[in-house]
Scaffold this motif. Structure first.
Motif, PDB file in Angstrom:
ATOM      1  N   ASN A  81      38.975  70.286   9.072  1.00 11.23           N
ATOM      2  CA  ASN A  81      40.046  70.941  10.014  1.00 11.23           C
ATOM      3  C   ASN A  81      40.959  69.931  10.036  1.00 11.23           C
ATOM      4  OD1 ASN A  81      39.027  73.998  10.802  1.00 11.23           O
ATOM      5  ND2 ASN A  81      37.221  72.508  10.759  1.00 11.23           N
ATOM      6  N   ALA A  82      42.465  70.381  10.179  1.00  5.29           N
ATOM      7  CA  ALA A  82      43.518  69.517  10.534  1.00  5.29           C
ATOM      8  C   ALA A  82      43.691  69.629  12.094  1.00  5.29           C
ATOM      9  CB  ALA A  82      44.875  70.006   9.757  1.00  5.29           C
ATOM     10  N   ILE A  83      43.945  68.506  12.643  1.00  2.81           N
ATOM     11  CA  ILE A  83      44.329  68.744  14.146  1.00  2.81           C
ATOM     12  C   ILE A  83      45.318  67.558  14.293  1.00  2.81           C
ATOM     13  CG2 ILE A  83      41.914  69.042  14.957  1.00  2.81           C
ATOM     14  CD1 ILE A  83      41.890  66.013  15.681  1.00  2.81           C
ATOM     15  N   ALA A  97      39.658  75.790  16.885  1.00  8.45           N
ATOM     16  CA  ALA A  97      38.623  76.756  16.476  1.00  8.45           C
ATOM     17  C   ALA A  97      38.467  76.526  14.835  1.00  8.45           C
ATOM     18  CB  ALA A  97      39.115  78.315  16.529  1.00  8.45           C
ATOM     19  N   CYS A  98      37.274  76.445  14.318  1.00  5.22           N
ATOM     20  CA  CYS A  98      36.871  75.907  12.711  1.00  5.22           C
ATOM     21  C   CYS A  98      37.310  77.039  11.998  1.00  5.22           C
ATOM     22  CB  CYS A  98      35.573  75.796  12.695  1.00  5.22           C
ATOM     23  SG  CYS A  98      35.097  75.419  10.793  1.00  5.22           S
ATOM     24  N   SER A  99      38.422  76.726  11.098  1.00  5.82           N
ATOM     25  CA  SER A  99      39.068  77.452  10.121  1.00  5.82           C
ATOM     26  C   SER A  99      38.161  78.176   9.250  1.00  5.82           C
ATOM     27  CB  SER A  99      40.210  77.102   9.510  1.00  5.82           C
ATOM     28  OG  SER A  99      39.958  75.761   8.602  1.00  5.82           O
ATOM     29  N   TYR A 100      36.895  77.630   8.951  1.00  3.18           N
ATOM     30  CA  TYR A 100      35.928  78.182   7.935  1.00  3.18           C
ATOM     31  C   TYR A 100      35.011  79.074   8.784  1.00  3.18           C
ATOM     32  CZ  TYR A 100      37.896  74.414   5.384  1.00  3.18           C
ATOM     33  OH  TYR A 100      38.731  73.606   4.535  1.00  3.18           O
ATOM     34  N   CYS A 101      34.207  78.539   9.932  1.00  4.10           N
ATOM     35  CA  CYS A 101      32.993  79.424  10.437  1.00  4.10           C
ATOM     36  C   CYS A 101      33.645  80.158  11.801  1.00  4.10           C
ATOM     37  CB  CYS A 101      31.908  78.492  10.575  1.00  4.10           C
ATOM     38  SG  CYS A 101      32.139  77.264  11.758  1.00  4.10           S
ATOM     39  N   TYR A 131      32.630  68.913  17.515  1.00  4.48           N
ATOM     40  CA  TYR A 131      31.260  69.392  17.679  1.00  4.48           C
ATOM     41  C   TYR A 131      31.435  70.931  18.215  1.00  4.48           C
ATOM     42  CZ  TYR A 131      29.587  64.851  17.592  1.00  4.48           C
ATOM     43  OH  TYR A 131      29.372  63.381  17.361  1.00  4.48           O
ATOM     44  N   GLY A 132      30.480  71.810  17.745  1.00  9.32           N
ATOM     45  CA  GLY A 132      30.474  73.114  18.136  1.00  9.32           C
ATOM     46  C   GLY A 132      29.238  73.479  18.942  1.00  9.32           C
ATOM     47  N   ALA A 133      29.234  74.252  20.029  1.00 11.22           N
ATOM     48  CA  ALA A 133      28.155  74.594  20.889  1.00 11.22           C
ATOM     49  C   ALA A 133      27.440  75.702  20.146  1.00 11.22           C
ATOM     50  CB  ALA A 133      28.516  74.747  22.304  1.00 11.22           C
ATOM     51  N   THR A 134      26.275  75.745  20.300  1.00 14.64           N
ATOM     52  CA  THR A 134      25.614  77.114  19.730  1.00 14.64           C
ATOM     53  C   THR A 134      24.486  77.456  20.848  1.00 14.64           C
ATOM     54  OG1 THR A 134      23.794  75.729  18.769  1.00 14.64           O
ATOM     55  CG2 THR A 134      25.457  76.492  17.252  1.00 14.64           C
ATOM     56  N   CYS A 135      24.520  78.649  20.983  1.00 12.63           N
ATOM     57  CA  CYS A 135      23.587  79.279  22.147  1.00 12.63           C
ATOM     58  C   CYS A 135      22.072  79.060  21.721  1.00 12.63           C
ATOM     59  CB  CYS A 135      23.796  80.889  21.910  1.00 12.63           C
ATOM     60  SG  CYS A 135      22.466  81.559  23.301  1.00 12.63           S
TER      61      CYS A 135
END
Lengths: 233, 349
Positions: free
Chosen positions: A12-14, A22-26, B32-36
Motif C-alpha cells: 500500500n502507498a502511504i 486501510a489495506c487496499s487489498y484485504c 500491522y493489522g490487528a485481528t480479534c
C-alpha cells in the motif's frame, strides 16, 4: 512510499508521517509501526491578493503608521518545520533558505491540512525543502504572501501568512502625522472666542479669571448633563 | 456473555506476546493489522482506544498498551448564518448601535475546530510546610494612670500538612490562536455529544494544529493542580503527588472566526459554534473628545490672551523648542501644532 500489510502481504502507498491506513487489498485497518520521516502537510489556501493587501492596510492603520501604496504581491508555499524541544515545547523554524520572510516566524494557522503530495500540489509556487532538522516532527507548507510596498518615501516589505492573516515584518513605515478633527478644532476656537468676549466684561485680572472660570464650568456642566440625558435615552 | 480479551497493543503484538513476522529487509516500514483473538476478524484500533468491540463476533476487547491519545470532535450546532447574525448583534450592542451592518463589511467567516487537551483522573498526594499568618497583639501598659494599649502585628508560622484527594478535570488549548477567547472546555464537555475523530477523516475538518506535546501538557496540568492543592499564604517544604487513572485526550471544539472591516481596519469576532455565543470580539473604538480639556483649555488660553497676548505665545514657543530638541529633527510647525491639539482635545475610549 510503500508498506506491506502484515495480514495479506499487499503493498500500500502511504504519505510521509501517515500512521494509520486501510489495506487496499484485504480492507484491514493497519497501523504503521514507525512512520517514515516527519509528517509532511500542506495548508490548503486559495490565493487572494486583495485580501492580503487589506490585511496589511489594516495592520498599518492599527499601528497608526503611513498607509501602503503601490503594493507588488508575490505568493508561495513556504516549508516550515515543527520541532519538539527537549522540554516538550514545539517551535517552528523555516525548512528552506530562500523566500523566508524576515522579522519572525508564523504560528501554524487553523485550516484544512492535507498530506503533501507533489503530484496533486497546487499550481502556485512551492518552495522546496532544503534543510530538515532531525528533531522535526512535522513539515508544513504554509501559504505566504510577500508584499513589496511604499508608504510615502519609505519602501519596505512584509509577509502575510494565508488563513491566519498574520503579518510578519522586520521594519515598519514611519508614523502617520496626526490630523486633528476639524469639528473639535472649530468648537475649541469658538469657545476660546466666547471666553475672550466674556473676559472683556471684567476690568481687573481677578474678575476676568473668575468670569472665564465660571463660564467654562457652566459650559462643562451643561454639556455633561446633556450627554448623560442622551445616554439615558 | 461477552468475554473480555486482551489483544495486541494497537495491533503490534499478538495475543501470545510475540511479534508478527518481520517484514522483508528492503521494506522501509511495515503496516500491522490487528485481528480479534476470538474470531480472527480484522479490527480497527483508533489512537488512544482502550477498549473496542469486534465488528464480526461482538467480543469486547481490551487494548493492553494504547498508542497515541484519543481524539473527539464536536459537530457545530449552529449554522454560519446564525453565527453571522450573532456577530452583527454583538457589534451593534458593543458600539451602542453606532455601527450597524451597513457600515461594516464582513470579509470572511470560517469554521475551525480548535484542539483542547483534556486531562481527567485522580490526584492523590500530600503536602507539608508552613502556614504564615499575621497576628495582631494588643498589650496593655502596666501603668494604670496612663492606660495605654499597644498594638503590634507579628508574623506567626505554624506547621501545616495536608493529604490531597482530588478528582481532576483539566483542559487547556493545544494550539496558538490569538483571537480564540476560550481558555478551557472541561466544564462543557460533559453536556455535549462528542464523536470519536477518525484518523482517516482528519483532513476533512478545518482544524488548528496542536503545538503542545503530551509531556508538556501533563507537566503543566500537574503544576497547576499542585498550586490548587496548596492554600494561599503557605510555604511548601515537601510534597509528593501522583495521578491515578489519568486519561489524556484531545477535544476538537468548533468555533466560527468572523472577520469584518470598518474604516479600512479588520476586526475579528469568535463565535462558539456549540451554542452561538460570542466568546471574544473586537469592535472599533470611538474617538472621544476629552470634554474637560475641550472646555477648560480654551478658557486658560483665553484668560492668558485677555491679560497679555504674548503670555499665550511664550509657552507655545517653549513647548515647540522642547519637542524639537527631544525629537532631534526639525518638526514642521503646522504638523507639530496639529499633533499637540489632537493630543490635548481627543482621547480614545
Amino acid at each position: 512510499m510503500l508498506v506491506r500489510c502484515s495480514l495479506c502481504g499487499g503493498e500500500n502507498a502511504i504519505d510521509p508521517g501517515q500512521e494509520m491506513l486501510a489495506c487496499s487489498y484485504c480492507g484491514s485497518a493497519l497501523a504503521i509501526d514507525k512512520a517514515p520521516g516527519p509528517e509532511h502537510l500542506i495548508l490548503v489556501h486559495t490565493r487572494d491578493d486583495r485580501a492580503a493587501e487589506g490585511v496589511l492596510r489594516s495592520f498599518l492603520i492599527e499601528k497608526n503608521l503611513r498607509r501602503p501604496v503601490g503594493a507588488a504581491i508575490d505568493f508561495s508555499f513556504i516549508p516550515y518545520a515543527m520541532i519538539e524541544t527537549g522540554d516538550g515545547e514545539t517551535s517552528i523554524a523555516p525548512a528552506c533558505a530562500s523566500h523566508v520572510p524576515q522579522g519572525g516566524v508564523p504560528y501554524p494557522p487553523a485550516g484544512e491540512y492535507r498530506f503533501f503530495d507533489e503530484t496533486g500540489a497546487p499550481s502556485e509556487r512551492i518552495v522546496p525543502i532544503d534543510r530538515i532538522d532531525t528533531d522535526a516532527i512535522r513539515i508544513v507548507h504554509l501559504p505566504v504572501y510577500g508584499i513589496r510596498y511604499k508608504a510615502g518615501e519609505w519602501k519596505g516589505t512584509a509577509a502575510i501568512v494565508g488563513e491566519s492573516w498574520q503579518v510578519i515584518a522586520d521594519e515598519l513605515p514611519p508614523e502617520r502625522p496626526r490630523v486633528p478633527n476639524l469639528g473639535i478644532l472649530i468648537a475649541a476656537a469658538l469657545l476660546f472666542a466666547a471666553y475672550l468676549v466674556i473676559g472683556r466684561f471684567a476690568s481687573n485680572v481677578l474678575g476676568r479669571l473668575a468670569l472665564i472660570m465660571a463660564a467654562s464650568a457652566a459650559g462643562y456642566a451643561l454639556f455633561t448633563i446633556y450627554e448623560r440625558a442622551a445616554k439615558h435615552q | 456473555m461477552i468475554a473480555e480479551r486482551v489483544i495486541a497493543s494497537a495491533g503490534i503484538r499478538t495475543p501470545g506476546g510475540g511479534r508478527q513476522p518481520a517484514a522483508p529487509a528492503p521494506e522501509p516500514a511495515v503496516a500491522y493489522g490487528a485481528t480479534c483473538p476470538e474470531c480472527g476478524g480484522s479490527i480497527r484500533v483508533n489512537e488512544g482506544d482502550r477498549s473496542i468491540r469486534c465488528g464480526y463476533c461482538g467480543s469486547a476487547l481490551y487494548v493492553a498498551t494504547p498508542r497515541g491519545v484519543q481524539s473527539f470532535i464536536l459537530r457545530p450546532k449552529i449554522t454560519p448564518a446564525k453565527a453571522r447574525l450573532a456577530a452583527i448583534r454583538y457589534i451593534a450592542e458593543k458600539t451602542n448601535h453606532r455601527l450597524r451592518t451597513r457600515h461594516a463589511s464582513i470579509a470572511d467567516l470560517k469554521l475551525i475546530h480548535v484542539p483542547f487537551w483534556r486531562l481527567r483522573g485522580r490526584l492523590m498526594g500530600w503536602v507539608s510546610g508552613e502556614r504564615t499568618a499575621l497576628v495582631k497583639i494588643e498589650t496593655a501598659s502596666d501603668d494604670s494612670a496612663a492606660s495605654q494599649v499597644r498594638t503590634t502585628i507579628r508574623e506567626e508560622h505554624t506547621p501545616f500538612s495536608r493529604l490531597v484527594f482530588k478528582r481532576v478535570d483539566w483542559s487547556a488549548p493545544a494550539c496558538v490562536l490569538p483571537c480564540l477567547g476560550l481558555q478551557g472546555i472541561s466544564l462543557r464537555t460533559g453536556f455535549l455529544d462528542w464523536d470519536v475523530l477518525d484518523d482517516r477523516k482528519r483532513s476533512e475538518h478545518t482544524t488548528a494544529l496542536p503545538v503542545r506535546s503530551e509531556r508538556l501538557v501533563r507537566r503543566d496540568a500537574l503544576s497547576y493542580l499542585k498550586r490548587l492543592a496548596v492554600p494561599a499564604g503557605t510555604t511548601v517544604r515537601a510534597s509528593r503527588f501522583h495521578f491515578f487513572d489519568s486519561r489524556l485526550s484531545l477535544y476538537y471544539y468548533p468555533v466560527y472566526l468572523l472577520r469584518y472591516g470598518f474604516a479600512g481596519r479588520l476586526y475579528t469576532i469568535t463565535i462558539d459554534a456549540g451554542n452561538g455565543t460570542v466568546v471574544r470580539g473586537d469592535v472599533p473604538r470611538k474617538r472621544r473628545i476629552g470634554t474637560k480639556r475641550l472646555f477648560f483649555a480654551p478658557a486658560a488660553l483665553a484668560f492668558l490672551a485677555a491679560t497679555w497676548l504674548p503670555l499665550v505665545l511664550i509657552p507655545v514657543c517653549v513647548l515647540y523648542a522642547l519637542d524639537t530638541a527631544r525629537a532631534k529633527i526639525f518638526l514642521p510647525p503646522h504638523e507639530w501644532l496639529a499633533f499637540r491639539i489632537d493630543g490635548i482635545l481627543e482621547s480614545e475610549g
